[in-house]
Design a protein around this motif. Structure first.
Motif, PDB file in Angstrom:
ATOM      1  N   MET A   1       0.841  -1.174   0.000  1.00 31.93           N
ATOM      2  CA  MET A   1       0.000   0.000   0.000  1.00 31.93           C
ATOM      3  C   MET A   1       0.888   1.239   0.000  1.00 31.93           C
ATOM      4  N   THR A   2       0.411   2.265  -0.663  1.00 32.26           N
ATOM      5  CA  THR A   2       1.168   3.506  -0.784  1.00 32.26           C
ATOM      6  C   THR A   2       0.210   4.687  -0.838  1.00 32.26           C
ATOM      7  N   PRO A   7       0.236   6.150 -10.197  1.00 32.29           N
ATOM      8  CA  PRO A   7       0.382   5.001 -11.107  1.00 32.29           C
ATOM      9  C   PRO A   7      -0.915   4.212 -11.276  1.00 32.29           C
ATOM     10  N   ASP A   8      -1.652   4.021 -10.191  1.00 33.30           N
ATOM     11  CA  ASP A   8      -2.922   3.289 -10.279  1.00 33.30           C
ATOM     12  C   ASP A   8      -3.909   4.018 -11.179  1.00 33.30           C
ATOM     13  N   LYS A  14      -5.984   4.444 -18.660  1.00 28.12           N
ATOM     14  CA  LYS A  14      -5.680   3.681 -19.876  1.00 28.12           C
ATOM     15  C   LYS A  14      -6.723   2.574 -20.082  1.00 28.12           C
ATOM     16  N   ALA A  15      -7.044   1.858 -19.018  1.00 31.82           N
ATOM     17  CA  ALA A  15      -8.020   0.766 -19.118  1.00 31.82           C
ATOM     18  C   ALA A  15      -9.394   1.292 -19.514  1.00 31.82           C
ATOM     19  N   ILE A  16      -9.789   2.415 -18.959  1.00 24.62           N
ATOM     20  CA  ILE A  16     -11.088   2.995 -19.306  1.00 24.62           C
ATOM     21  C   ILE A  16     -11.103   3.444 -20.765  1.00 24.62           C
ATOM     22  N   GLU A  44     -10.996  11.160  -4.680  1.00 26.54           N
ATOM     23  CA  GLU A  44     -10.770  12.262  -5.617  1.00 26.54           C
ATOM     24  C   GLU A  44     -10.330  11.733  -6.983  1.00 26.54           C
ATOM     25  N   GLY A  45      -9.418  10.771  -6.977  1.00 29.26           N
ATOM     26  CA  GLY A  45      -8.929  10.202  -8.228  1.00 29.26           C
ATOM     27  C   GLY A  45     -10.014   9.510  -9.024  1.00 29.26           C
TER      28      GLY A  45
END
Length: 64
Positions: A1-2, A7-8, A14-16, A44-45
């Motif tokens: 965990m970070t 990066p996530d 990209k996946a969307i 928020e992200g």
């Protein structure tokens, strides 16, 4: 965990984009250990990616 979620969210973006190109109309995301104030970076992200919270699940368990 970070605490570095960039990066996530780059991967999610990209996946969307690829999913939309492929005809996907719905994406589902799950934030682990939901925060009751919903003001953490993950919320928020995902909001910036177009997600909204239809409901909050609190029935999870911690693996120890």
């Amino acid at each position: 965990m970070t605490d570095d979620h960039a990066p996530d969210f780059a991967i999610w973006r990209k996946a969307i984009n690829e999913g939309i190109k492929g005809g996907a109309r719905l994406f589902v995301a799950d934030i682990e250990l939901p925060d009751t104030t919903k003001n953490k970076a993950a919320y928020e992200g995902f909001s910036k990616l177009g997600f909204y919270i239809p409901y909050t699940r609190f029935h999870y368990r911690l693996n120890k």
